[in-house]
Write a protein that holds these residues in place. Structure first.
Motif, PDB file in Angstrom:
ATOM      1  N   ASN A 214       4.795  22.908  -6.964  1.00 20.74           N
ATOM      2  CA  ASN A 214       4.467  21.518  -7.299  1.00 20.74           C
ATOM      3  C   ASN A 214       4.911  21.124  -8.705  1.00 20.74           C
ATOM      4  N   ASN A 215       5.910  21.824  -9.229  1.00 20.23           N
ATOM      5  CA  ASN A 215       6.453  21.458 -10.537  1.00 20.23           C
ATOM      6  C   ASN A 215       7.045  20.050 -10.493  1.00 20.23           C
ATOM      7  N   PRO A 216       7.074  19.360 -11.621  1.00 16.17           N
ATOM      8  CA  PRO A 216       7.696  18.022 -11.650  1.00 16.17           C
ATOM      9  C   PRO A 216       9.164  18.095 -11.218  1.00 16.17           C
ATOM     10  N   PHE A 217       9.647  16.993 -10.658  1.00 14.99           N
ATOM     11  CA  PHE A 217      11.049  16.922 -10.265  1.00 14.99           C
ATOM     12  C   PHE A 217      11.883  16.603 -11.503  1.00 14.99           C
ATOM     13  N   HIS A 218      12.455  17.640 -12.118  1.00  6.81           N
ATOM     14  CA  HIS A 218      13.170  17.496 -13.373  1.00  6.81           C
ATOM     15  C   HIS A 218      14.508  16.776 -13.186  1.00  6.81           C
ATOM     16  N   GLY A 219      15.137  16.455 -14.288  1.00  5.81           N
ATOM     17  CA  GLY A 219      16.375  15.679 -14.253  1.00  5.81           C
ATOM     18  C   GLY A 219      17.475  16.312 -13.432  1.00  5.81           C
ATOM     19  N   HIS A 220      17.666  17.636 -13.597  1.00  4.04           N
ATOM     20  CA  HIS A 220      18.730  18.307 -12.841  1.00  4.04           C
ATOM     21  C   HIS A 220      18.462  18.238 -11.346  1.00  4.04           C
ATOM     22  N   TYR A 221      17.200  18.312 -10.961  1.00  4.15           N
ATOM     23  CA  TYR A 221      16.856  18.273  -9.541  1.00  4.15           C
ATOM     24  C   TYR A 221      17.319  16.970  -8.907  1.00  4.15           C
ATOM     25  N   LEU A 222      17.305  15.898  -9.687  1.00 11.64           N
ATOM     26  CA  LEU A 222      17.633  14.573  -9.167  1.00 11.64           C
ATOM     27  C   LEU A 222      19.107  14.210  -9.329  1.00 11.64           C
ATOM     28  N   THR A 223      19.952  15.205  -9.611  1.00 10.47           N
ATOM     29  CA  THR A 223      21.390  14.915  -9.734  1.00 10.47           C
ATOM     30  C   THR A 223      22.090  14.897  -8.378  1.00 10.47           C
ATOM     31  N   ARG A 224      21.391  15.310  -7.329  1.00  9.44           N
ATOM     32  CA  ARG A 224      21.983  15.249  -5.985  1.00  9.44           C
ATOM     33  C   ARG A 224      20.889  15.134  -4.935  1.00  9.44           C
ATOM     34  N   ASN A 225      21.305  14.867  -3.723  1.00 10.97           N
ATOM     35  CA  ASN A 225      20.361  14.725  -2.624  1.00 10.97           C
ATOM     36  C   ASN A 225      19.703  16.062  -2.315  1.00 10.97           C
ATOM     37  N   ARG A 226      18.382  16.049  -2.193  1.00  9.29           N
ATOM     38  CA  ARG A 226      17.638  17.271  -1.897  1.00  9.29           C
ATOM     39  C   ARG A 226      16.868  17.178  -0.579  1.00  9.29           C
ATOM     40  N   LYS A 227      17.004  16.053   0.114  1.00 13.47           N
ATOM     41  CA  LYS A 227      16.206  15.871   1.328  1.00 13.47           C
ATOM     42  C   LYS A 227      17.087  15.491   2.512  1.00 13.47           C
ATOM     43  N   ARG A 228      16.985  16.287   3.550  1.00 17.34           N
ATOM     44  CA  ARG A 228      17.616  15.961   4.823  1.00 17.34           C
ATOM     45  C   ARG A 228      16.552  15.584   5.837  1.00 17.34           C
ATOM     46  N   SER A 229      16.969  14.978   6.920  1.00 18.22           N
ATOM     47  CA  SER A 229      16.024  14.485   7.919  1.00 18.22           C
ATOM     48  C   SER A 229      15.566  15.617   8.834  1.00 18.22           C
ATOM     49  N   TRP A 230      14.548  15.313   9.611  1.00 19.77           N
ATOM     50  CA  TRP A 230      14.035  16.266  10.594  1.00 19.77           C
ATOM     51  C   TRP A 230      15.128  16.713  11.567  1.00 19.77           C
ATOM     52  N   ASN A 231      16.085  15.831  11.837  1.00 19.73           N
ATOM     53  CA  ASN A 231      17.109  16.116  12.841  1.00 19.73           C
ATOM     54  C   ASN A 231      18.327  16.837  12.276  1.00 19.73           C
ATOM     55  N   PRO A 245      14.904  22.858  -1.626  1.00 28.16           N
ATOM     56  CA  PRO A 245      15.029  21.531  -1.000  1.00 28.16           C
ATOM     57  C   PRO A 245      13.683  20.911  -0.665  1.00 28.16           C
ATOM     58  N   LEU A 246      13.714  19.606  -0.446  1.00 26.23           N
ATOM     59  CA  LEU A 246      12.510  18.878  -0.078  1.00 26.23           C
ATOM     60  C   LEU A 246      12.221  18.999   1.413  1.00 26.23           C
ATOM     61  N   HIS A 247      10.934  18.917   1.733  1.00 29.81           N
ATOM     62  CA  HIS A 247      10.502  18.843   3.130  1.00 29.81           C
ATOM     63  C   HIS A 247      11.012  17.533   3.718  1.00 29.81           C
ATOM     64  N   PRO A 248      11.384  17.515   5.001  1.00 24.80           N
ATOM     65  CA  PRO A 248      11.989  16.311   5.589  1.00 24.80           C
ATOM     66  C   PRO A 248      11.045  15.123   5.782  1.00 24.80           C
ATOM     67  N   ALA A 249       9.736  15.325   5.644  1.00 22.30           N
ATOM     68  CA  ALA A 249       8.791  14.225   5.862  1.00 22.30           C
ATOM     69  C   ALA A 249       8.994  13.114   4.835  1.00 22.30           C
ATOM     70  N   GLY A 250       8.705  11.878   5.250  1.00 17.86           N
ATOM     71  CA  GLY A 250       8.799  10.752   4.333  1.00 17.86           C
ATOM     72  C   GLY A 250      10.177  10.114   4.331  1.00 17.86           C
ATOM     73  N   GLU A 251      10.399   9.268   3.351  1.00 22.45           N
ATOM     74  CA  GLU A 251      11.645   8.516   3.268  1.00 22.45           C
ATOM     75  C   GLU A 251      12.752   9.359   2.630  1.00 22.45           C
ATOM     76  N   PRO A 252      14.011   9.058   2.964  1.00 24.29           N
ATOM     77  CA  PRO A 252      15.118   9.808   2.367  1.00 24.29           C
ATOM     78  C   PRO A 252      15.308   9.456   0.900  1.00 24.29           C
ATOM     79  N   MET A 253      15.999  10.320   0.190  1.00 25.98           N
ATOM     80  CA  MET A 253      16.386   9.993  -1.180  1.00 25.98           C
ATOM     81  C   MET A 253      17.522   8.960  -1.131  1.00 25.98           C
ATOM     82  N   VAL A 254      17.700   8.253  -2.232  1.00 22.98           N
ATOM     83  CA  VAL A 254      18.753   7.242  -2.296  1.00 22.98           C
ATOM     84  C   VAL A 254      19.584   7.464  -3.554  1.00 22.98           C
ATOM     85  N   LYS A 255      20.891   7.314  -3.423  1.00 22.27           N
ATOM     86  CA  LYS A 255      21.779   7.472  -4.566  1.00 22.27           C
ATOM     87  C   LYS A 255      21.768   6.194  -5.388  1.00 22.27           C
TER      88      LYS A 255
END
Length: 341
Positions: A214-231, A245-255
């Motif tokens: 549950n560490n904060p999502f640091h700057g480097h983590y947000l330099t690319r997409n980390r979430k794919r869909s359930w499918n 990577p992120l769990h697929p639940a919830g909304e996708p990340m956006v560039k």
């Protein structure tokens, strides 16, 4: 039954897969204490020696030698990170020469076959110097060596992960007529369907407090997409908990810009270490070991998926035992379960 000695064994992913193809691992080694605990929970009958391989003076004889030696600095990501550091000379990193311990062990184990796994960047690191040294060392020991890149999603994993494998066949075996051919994909277009995160994670219960970073999502983590869909299959499971990577639940990340991605909605968490283990192909009901959360992520992320281990050794087992094994790791497990193993 073919026997095997395993070096740099980690938590036993390759060995577990190889064992389901009918190889009996008799001895294994790794320096990591957490990996040792996980290995023993997965393969309790193996003689596991935890410690620095450079201090191991003898090894038992076996038909097969397995080795997944460390890849410090070999990965393309690591090389991108450090390319401007003048002191980041790969030949100055002691861990990059542990392949020599694998080559040293050959004289004791006297195997007929060798199996090695590493990151794809190993073949090009330092202009290919390290890879050339390994190939020359293995060939000097009398082995015909091939290498090939395999993609995990093509072998039944709900994950996109690519790794290079080296397979060595002793020249006496090769001259007798056996030619090793790397396995072909079992999943994909016109084959078995690709596995998705929904296939493997749907219904899996997770303790958010104890099993998730549950560490904060640091700057480097947000330099690319980390979430794919359930499918979709997951991104590559890595060894650093904050980079999982992120769990697929919830909304996708956006560039939102160059090297800049944003989270959306309220449901955003990393995969738990157990979910990572499932995506890597491990039976989590067998992985019972006590360790800090960071270490659990580490040994799972560093592991060779069992699917790879099974697929890579399958041609050798079929040749040696004059048998035909189930096509996939999942089919082999199902067959064993139905037989009461």
């Amino acid at each position: 039954m073919l026997t095997a000695v395993s070096l740099f064994s980690g938590c036993g992913g390759f060995d577990f897969g190889a064992s389901k193809a009918g190889i009996k691992v008799i001895w294994a080694n790794d320096v990591d204490k957490t990996a040792a605990l996980a290995y023993k929970s997965l393969l309790p009958d193996v003689d596991f020696v935890q410690g620095d391989i450079r201090k191991v003076l003898d090894f038992p004889k076996a038909d097969v030698l397995i080795g997944c030696y460390p890849c410090t600095g070999f990965s393309l990501a690591a090389r991108r990170k450090w390319h401007e550091r003048e002191d980041r000379n790969l030949q100055h990193i002691e861990g990059n020469f542990l392949y020599r311990e694998f080559i040293r062990a050959i004289d004791y184990v006297r195997p007929k076959y060798l199996f090695i796994e590493n990151v794809g960047g190993m073949t090009s690191a330092d202009g290919g110097w390290f890879f050339k040294q390994q190939l020359e060392g293995l060939r000097d020991k009398g082995f015909v060596v091939k290498h090939h890149m395999l993609h995990s999603e093509k072998f039944g994993l709900a994950q996109t992960r690519k790794r290079v494998f080296l397979v060595g066949v002793h020249k006496d075996i090769a001259e007798s007529g056996f030619t090793y051919n790397f396995p072909t994909a079992t999943h994909g277009e016109k084959l078995l369907p690709l596995q998705t995160m929904y296939d493997v994670l749907n219904g899996v219960e997770t303790n958010i407090e104890t099993d998730v970073c549950n560490n904060p999502f640091h700057g480097h983590y947000l330099t690319r997409n980390r979430k794919r869909s359930w499918n979709d299959p997951s991104f590559t499971i890595v060894a650093t908990d904050s980079h999982v990577p992120l769990h697929p639940a919830g909304e996708p990340m956006v560039k939102v810009g160059k090297d800049n991605w944003a989270l959306q909605g309220q449901i955003n968490r990393r995969l738990s270490w157990k979910e990572c283990a499932i995506i890597q192909g491990f039976p989590v009901d067998k992985l019972k070991f006590d360790a800090p959360l960071t270490q659990k992520y580490k040994v799972i992320g560093n592991a060779v998926p069992p699917n790879f281990g099974y697929a890579i050794v399958k041609p050798v087992v079929e040749y040696e035992e004059s048998t035909c094994l189930p096509n996939t790791f999942a089919e082999a497990l199902e067959q064993m379960n139905s037989s009461g193993y």
